[in-house]
Design a protein around this motif. Structure first.
Motif, PDB file in Angstrom:
ATOM      1  N   ASP A  36       0.723  -1.099   0.081  1.00  0.00           N
ATOM      2  CA  ASP A  36       0.067  -0.042   0.133  1.00  0.00           C
ATOM      3  C   ASP A  36       0.842   1.148   0.015  1.00  0.00           C
ATOM      4  OD1 ASP A  36      -2.281  -1.660   0.033  1.00  0.00           O
ATOM      5  OD2 ASP A  36      -2.587  -1.521   2.132  1.00  0.00           O
ATOM      6  N   PHE A  89      -0.110  -2.079   8.577  1.00  0.00           N
ATOM      7  CA  PHE A  89      -0.197  -1.019   7.956  1.00  0.00           C
ATOM      8  C   PHE A  89      -0.994  -1.361   6.623  1.00  0.00           C
ATOM      9  CE2 PHE A  89       0.896   2.007   4.577  1.00  0.00           C
ATOM     10  CZ  PHE A  89       0.485   3.433   5.204  1.00  0.00           C
ATOM     11  N   LYS A  90      -2.204  -0.545   6.356  1.00  0.00           N
ATOM     12  CA  LYS A  90      -3.036  -0.760   5.345  1.00  0.00           C
ATOM     13  C   LYS A  90      -3.739   0.260   4.893  1.00  0.00           C
ATOM     14  CE  LYS A  90      -7.049  -2.864   7.349  1.00  0.00           C
ATOM     15  NZ  LYS A  90      -7.946  -3.996   7.659  1.00  0.00           N
ATOM     16  N   TYR A  91      -4.227   0.249   3.603  1.00  0.00           N
ATOM     17  CA  TYR A  91      -4.972   1.587   2.925  1.00  0.00           C
ATOM     18  C   TYR A  91      -6.280   1.274   3.239  1.00  0.00           C
ATOM     19  CZ  TYR A  91      -7.215   4.513  -0.504  1.00  0.00           C
ATOM     20  OH  TYR A  91      -7.934   5.442  -1.119  1.00  0.00           O
ATOM     21  N   ASP A  95      -7.578   8.188   0.772  1.00  0.00           N
ATOM     22  CA  ASP A  95      -6.547   8.715   1.112  1.00  0.00           C
ATOM     23  C   ASP A  95      -6.385   8.495   2.875  1.00  0.00           C
ATOM     24  OD1 ASP A  95      -5.895   9.613  -1.325  1.00  0.00           O
ATOM     25  OD2 ASP A  95      -6.971  11.499  -1.023  1.00  0.00           O
ATOM     26  N   TYR A  96      -6.789   7.545   3.417  1.00  0.00           N
ATOM     27  CA  TYR A  96      -6.737   7.107   4.801  1.00  0.00           C
ATOM     28  C   TYR A  96      -6.038   5.821   4.751  1.00  0.00           C
ATOM     29  CZ  TYR A  96      -9.928  10.735   6.496  1.00  0.00           C
ATOM     30  OH  TYR A  96     -10.436  12.009   6.739  1.00  0.00           O
ATOM     31  N   TYR A  97      -5.239   5.797   5.876  1.00  0.00           N
ATOM     32  CA  TYR A  97      -4.201   4.368   6.234  1.00  0.00           C
ATOM     33  C   TYR A  97      -4.310   4.230   7.627  1.00  0.00           C
ATOM     34  CZ  TYR A  97      -2.457   5.266   1.482  1.00  0.00           C
ATOM     35  OH  TYR A  97      -2.539   5.232   0.023  1.00  0.00           O
ATOM     36  N   ARG A  98      -4.223   2.759   7.921  1.00  0.00           N
ATOM     37  CA  ARG A  98      -4.177   2.638   9.362  1.00  0.00           C
ATOM     38  C   ARG A  98      -3.148   1.445   9.813  1.00  0.00           C
ATOM     39  NH1 ARG A  98      -9.822   1.030  10.966  1.00  0.00           N
ATOM     40  NH2 ARG A  98      -8.779   0.900  12.996  1.00  0.00           N
ATOM     41  N   ASP A  99      -2.872   1.449  11.023  1.00  0.00           N
ATOM     42  CA  ASP A  99      -2.056   0.268  11.381  1.00  0.00           C
ATOM     43  C   ASP A  99      -2.614  -0.155  12.954  1.00  0.00           C
ATOM     44  OD1 ASP A  99      -1.102   1.927  13.503  1.00  0.00           O
ATOM     45  OD2 ASP A  99       1.025   2.125  12.291  1.00  0.00           O
TER      46      ASP A  99
END
Length: 153
Positions: A36, A89-91, A95-99
């Motif tokens: 990502d 971590f991922k999309y 335009d937001y990403y998270r872990d």
């Protein structure tokens, strides 16, 4: 003399092409894709790949290596390797990403953009909205509505 230039010019063009390809290979070897748009180098520094269009419309690849947040103290900046967990971590969309620990927003700008923590977000209830709701906000949690990483209500 004319024959000399007819032979010399194609040789010069071919040698430039080989150099450009080699140079491109060196760049891709320097950064390895994790997932990502998150990359790492040989020293395990983390980078987010983006496109810098500040100098030309085609753009040049740029690798961001910092995360911005008011919670990081005076400078408000930390290296990605200090903040992001690459394993989780991922999309997630818009335009937001998270872990496992944070929600991030990638703010696209002409120079490539910025990568920042979304403040005051409940990561457990965070959701991305569908297309019909995007006019007023692009994501939400149990307490807030967000647009481009900022609380709107």
């Amino acid at each position: 003399m004319k024959t000399f230039f007819v032979v010399l010019i194609p040789l010069f063009l071919l040698s430039c092409h080989k150099y450009a390809v080699k140079n491109k290979e060196q760049i891709t070897e320097k950064y390895m894709l994790i997932k990502d748009n998150l990359y790492k180098d040989a020293q395990n520094n983390l980078y987010f790949k983006t496109l810098d269009r500040s100098q030309n419309s085609l753009g040049e690849t740029r690798y961001l290596n910092v995360v911005y947040s008011e919670t990081f103290g005076v400078n408000g900046i930390k290296e990605m390797k200090e903040v992001i967990d690459p394993a989780t971590f991922k999309y997630v969309g818009n335009d937001y990403y998270r872990d496992k620990s944070n929600i991030y927003f990638f703010y696209i700008m002409e120079d490539g953009g910025t990568f920042s923590l979304v403040k005051d977000v409940d990561k457990n209830s965070f959701k991305i909205v569908n297309e019909e709701e995007k006019e007023h906000h692009d994501s939400y949690d149990d307490k807030h509505r967000f647009k481009k990483g900022e609380i709107v209500k």
